[in-house]
Motif scaffolding. Structure first.
Motif, PDB file in Angstrom:
ATOM      1  N   LEU B 109      17.502  42.059 -19.330  1.00 43.08           N
ATOM      2  CA  LEU B 109      16.253  42.147 -20.103  1.00 43.08           C
ATOM      3  C   LEU B 109      15.776  43.589 -20.211  1.00 43.08           C
ATOM      4  O   LEU B 109      15.853  44.351 -19.252  1.00 43.08           O
ATOM      5  N   SER B 110      15.277  43.930 -21.369  1.00 39.42           N
ATOM      6  CA  SER B 110      14.755  45.278 -21.553  1.00 39.42           C
ATOM      7  C   SER B 110      13.306  45.331 -21.083  1.00 39.42           C
ATOM      8  O   SER B 110      12.628  44.313 -20.977  1.00 39.42           O
ATOM      9  N   LEU B 111      12.834  46.534 -20.818  1.00 41.26           N
ATOM     10  CA  LEU B 111      11.448  46.732 -20.398  1.00 41.26           C
ATOM     11  C   LEU B 111      10.485  46.143 -21.427  1.00 41.26           C
ATOM     12  O   LEU B 111       9.504  45.483 -21.076  1.00 41.26           O
ATOM     13  N   GLU B 112      10.804  46.367 -22.704  1.00 38.97           N
ATOM     14  CA  GLU B 112       9.920  45.877 -23.759  1.00 38.97           C
ATOM     15  C   GLU B 112       9.815  44.352 -23.732  1.00 38.97           C
ATOM     16  O   GLU B 112       8.741  43.786 -23.875  1.00 38.97           O
ATOM     17  N   GLU B 113      10.957  43.695 -23.573  1.00 39.81           N
ATOM     18  CA  GLU B 113      10.964  42.239 -23.545  1.00 39.81           C
ATOM     19  C   GLU B 113      10.103  41.702 -22.412  1.00 39.81           C
ATOM     20  O   GLU B 113       9.347  40.748 -22.578  1.00 39.81           O
ATOM     21  N   ILE B 114      10.227  42.327 -21.254  1.00 42.38           N
ATOM     22  CA  ILE B 114       9.475  41.857 -20.102  1.00 42.38           C
ATOM     23  C   ILE B 114       7.982  42.016 -20.351  1.00 42.38           C
ATOM     24  O   ILE B 114       7.194  41.094 -20.124  1.00 42.38           O
ATOM     25  N   ILE B 115       7.600  43.195 -20.841  1.00 34.83           N
ATOM     26  CA  ILE B 115       6.175  43.443 -21.069  1.00 34.83           C
ATOM     27  C   ILE B 115       5.619  42.462 -22.093  1.00 34.83           C
ATOM     28  O   ILE B 115       4.534  41.911 -21.921  1.00 34.83           O
ATOM     29  N   LYS B 116       6.401  42.185 -23.146  1.00 30.79           N
ATOM     30  CA  LYS B 116       5.942  41.244 -24.159  1.00 30.79           C
ATOM     31  C   LYS B 116       5.721  39.856 -23.524  1.00 30.79           C
ATOM     32  O   LYS B 116       4.720  39.181 -23.795  1.00 30.79           O
ATOM     33  N   ALA B 117       6.652  39.465 -22.665  1.00 33.58           N
ATOM     34  CA  ALA B 117       6.557  38.145 -22.030  1.00 33.58           C
ATOM     35  C   ALA B 117       5.331  38.073 -21.106  1.00 33.58           C
ATOM     36  O   ALA B 117       4.640  37.054 -21.038  1.00 33.58           O
ATOM     37  N   ILE B 118       5.060  39.170 -20.408  1.00 34.17           N
ATOM     38  CA  ILE B 118       3.900  39.198 -19.519  1.00 34.17           C
ATOM     39  C   ILE B 118       2.620  39.074 -20.331  1.00 34.17           C
ATOM     40  O   ILE B 118       1.733  38.283 -20.004  1.00 34.17           O
ATOM     41  N   GLU B 119       2.558  39.878 -21.380  1.00 35.27           N
ATOM     42  CA  GLU B 119       1.334  39.855 -22.193  1.00 35.27           C
ATOM     43  C   GLU B 119       1.064  38.464 -22.754  1.00 35.27           C
ATOM     44  O   GLU B 119      -0.078  38.007 -22.776  1.00 35.27           O
ATOM     45  N   ALA B 120       2.116  37.809 -23.175  1.00 36.00           N
ATOM     46  CA  ALA B 120       1.952  36.457 -23.713  1.00 36.00           C
ATOM     47  C   ALA B 120       1.364  35.524 -22.655  1.00 36.00           C
ATOM     48  O   ALA B 120       0.553  34.650 -22.958  1.00 36.00           O
ATOM     49  N   ARG B 121       1.757  35.731 -21.409  1.00 33.27           N
ATOM     50  CA  ARG B 121       1.285  34.842 -20.349  1.00 33.27           C
ATOM     51  C   ARG B 121      -0.077  35.249 -19.793  1.00 33.27           C
ATOM     52  O   ARG B 121      -0.740  34.468 -19.119  1.00 33.27           O
ATOM     53  N   TYR B 122      -0.510  36.467 -20.074  1.00 37.55           N
ATOM     54  CA  TYR B 122      -1.803  36.907 -19.541  1.00 37.55           C
ATOM     55  C   TYR B 122      -2.917  36.764 -20.566  1.00 37.55           C
ATOM     56  O   TYR B 122      -4.077  36.968 -20.247  1.00 37.55           O
ATOM     57  N   ARG B 123      -2.545  36.457 -21.777  1.00 39.24           N
ATOM     58  CA  ARG B 123      -3.552  36.333 -22.813  1.00 39.24           C
ATOM     59  C   ARG B 123      -4.378  35.078 -22.595  1.00 39.24           C
ATOM     60  O   ARG B 123      -3.917  34.103 -22.035  1.00 39.24           O
TER      61      ARG B 123
END
Lengths: 123, 123, 123, 123
Positions: B109-123
Motif C-alpha cells: 500500500l502506498s502512503l496516499e492510499e493509507i491516508i485516504k483510507a484513514i480519512e474515510a474512517r475518521y469522517r
DNA sequence: GTGGTCTAGACCACT
DNA sequence: GTGGTCTAGACCACT
C-alpha cells in the motif's frame, strides 16, 4: 525456493505468517495466476515445519480464493484479473484497517496525530 | 459500574479487551489518578466473567504502570502527570502502529492510499 | 449426549457428516442460540473419533457462522434470529440445489420427471 | 473432437467429470450405439490430462455397461436399445436423487419448497 | 508424487 | 478444563 521468513518469537501462528506472506505476494503480483506453489511436503521440509502447518496455510489461501488445489497435481495461484486482485487487496486491507482504527480511536488519537505517525514510518 | 463492553465473538481474549479499554480510559483522562478500580470480585460478577480473568487484566495494568494495588485496599489509577500519560499513550500507540504499518507495507500500500483510507474512517 | 450418527462406509468424510448433521440441527431449531456444544475432547470420546476430526467439524461450523468458540469456555450455538437461520438454510440449500439440478439437466431430465421422482420419495 | 469441458476448480475428480459428461451424452442419444470413442492417448492430449485419468473414465464407462472395448481397436458405445438407455438413465438418476433428497429432508425442507426451488431453476 | 483425511499426542494461552 | 497450534506419521484417492 519459497520466499517466506518464519519467526518463532513473534507470537503469530506459523500458518498465519505463511498465509500473510503468500497473500501479499499474490496480491502484489509477485506470484502470477497459474504459478504452482511448492508441494506441501516440499514446503514443509524447506521451512522445517510440519506438513500439517503448511497444509493449514494452503487451506486458508484456498478459502480466500487466492489459490486452488488439484489432488494429484498440486496447488496453483488462482486465475484472478487485476481487478479481482485489487478487490482482494482492499478486502484484506479494509478488514484490518477497521480493527486498527477502532483501536486508535479508542486511545483518543486525532486524525492529524495518526497521519503524522504514518508519515514518519513511511519516510 | 464499570464502563467496559466485552465481545465473546471477536476472538480477542477477554483480559485483553479489559486491558485495552481501561488503558484507554486512563490515558484519555476519563479515569483520574487515585480513582479506585472496582474490586476484582465485583468486576467479575458485573461482567459475568471469571475472577481469574479480571485479576489477569489488573495485573497487566499494574505491569504497564497505569494502576497500583494496595493489599487489602484495592487497586487505584496511578499518579501520572499529563506528560507521563501522553508518554504512555505514545508507547501503546507506537508499538501498535509499528506492527500495523509493517503489514500495510507488506501488502504494497502506498502512503496516499493509507491516508485516504484513514480519512474515510475518521469522517 | 450428541445426536450424531457416523457412517464409516458412506465415503463421506467424518467431519463432513458431523458438519452436515449439526448444521441441520441448528437450522431446524433443534439446537438453540447460546446452547453449548460438547467439548471437542468429550465429543471425540463419545463418537470414538479423533479430537482433530471433531475440531475440523467445529471449525467449519464456526466459519459458516453457526457456532462460535471461546477459548477456555467452549463452543456455543451462534445468536441467530429466525431470519438469519432461514437465510443460512436457503444458502446451504441453494448451493446444493444448483449442483444437483445442473446434473439433472445434464442427464436430460424434464421438470415433470424430476417432480414425479421427488413426490415418490416424499410420500 | 470430444465434447467435454473440464473444470480444475470444482473439486470434482477429473475422471468423474468425464464419466458424467459421456454418460449423459450416451443416455441422451447424442452418441449412438457403435460410435467409437477417441483413443485414450488422443483424448488425453486434447484435454491436456493424463492418459491414466482417461483410462480410468473409460473403465468406469465400461463397468456401467455404456461402452465396450475391443483390444487393438478401441472403445465403442454399447448396443443399447431405447429401453436399455432409459433404464440406465433411471438408474443413474435414481441413485443420485436418493442421496439428494435425503439431504433436503435432513435440512427440514418441505415438498413444496423443493418444487418451488426446482421450478425457479428450470424456468 | 500430489493433496485429503484421520490418528495419537504434546504444549500453550485463556478461563 | 477449554479451545488453538503444532508435530510425526499413516492410509487413501487421484494424477
Amino acid at each position: 525456493m519459497i520466499d517466506i521468513v518464519i519467526s518463532n518469537t513473534s507470537g503469530i501462528p506459523i500458518y498465519q505468517q505463511i498465509l500473510d506472506q503468500i497473500s501479499a505476494q499474490i496480491i502484489k503480483g509477485e506470484m502470477h495466476p497459474g504459478d504452482s506453489l511448492p508441494a506441501i511436503r516440499t514446503a514443509a521440509k524447506e521451512l522445517r515445519i510440519s506438513v500439517i502447518t503448511v497444509k493449514k496455510a494452503w487451506e486458508e489461501l484456498e478459502r480466500a480464493g487466492l489459490i486452488y488445489s488439484m489432488v494429484g497435481k498440486g496447488c496453483f495461484v488462482a486465475e484472478l484479473s487485476g481487478g479481482d486482485l485489487s478487490e482482494k487487496r482492499n478486502e484484506l486491507f479494509g478488514r484490518r484497517m477497521d480493527k486498527d482504527f477502532a483501536y486508535y480511536k479508542e486511545l483518543g488519537l486525532s486524525l492529524e496525530e495518526i497521519i503524522k505517525a504514518i508519515e514518519a514510518r513511511y519516510r
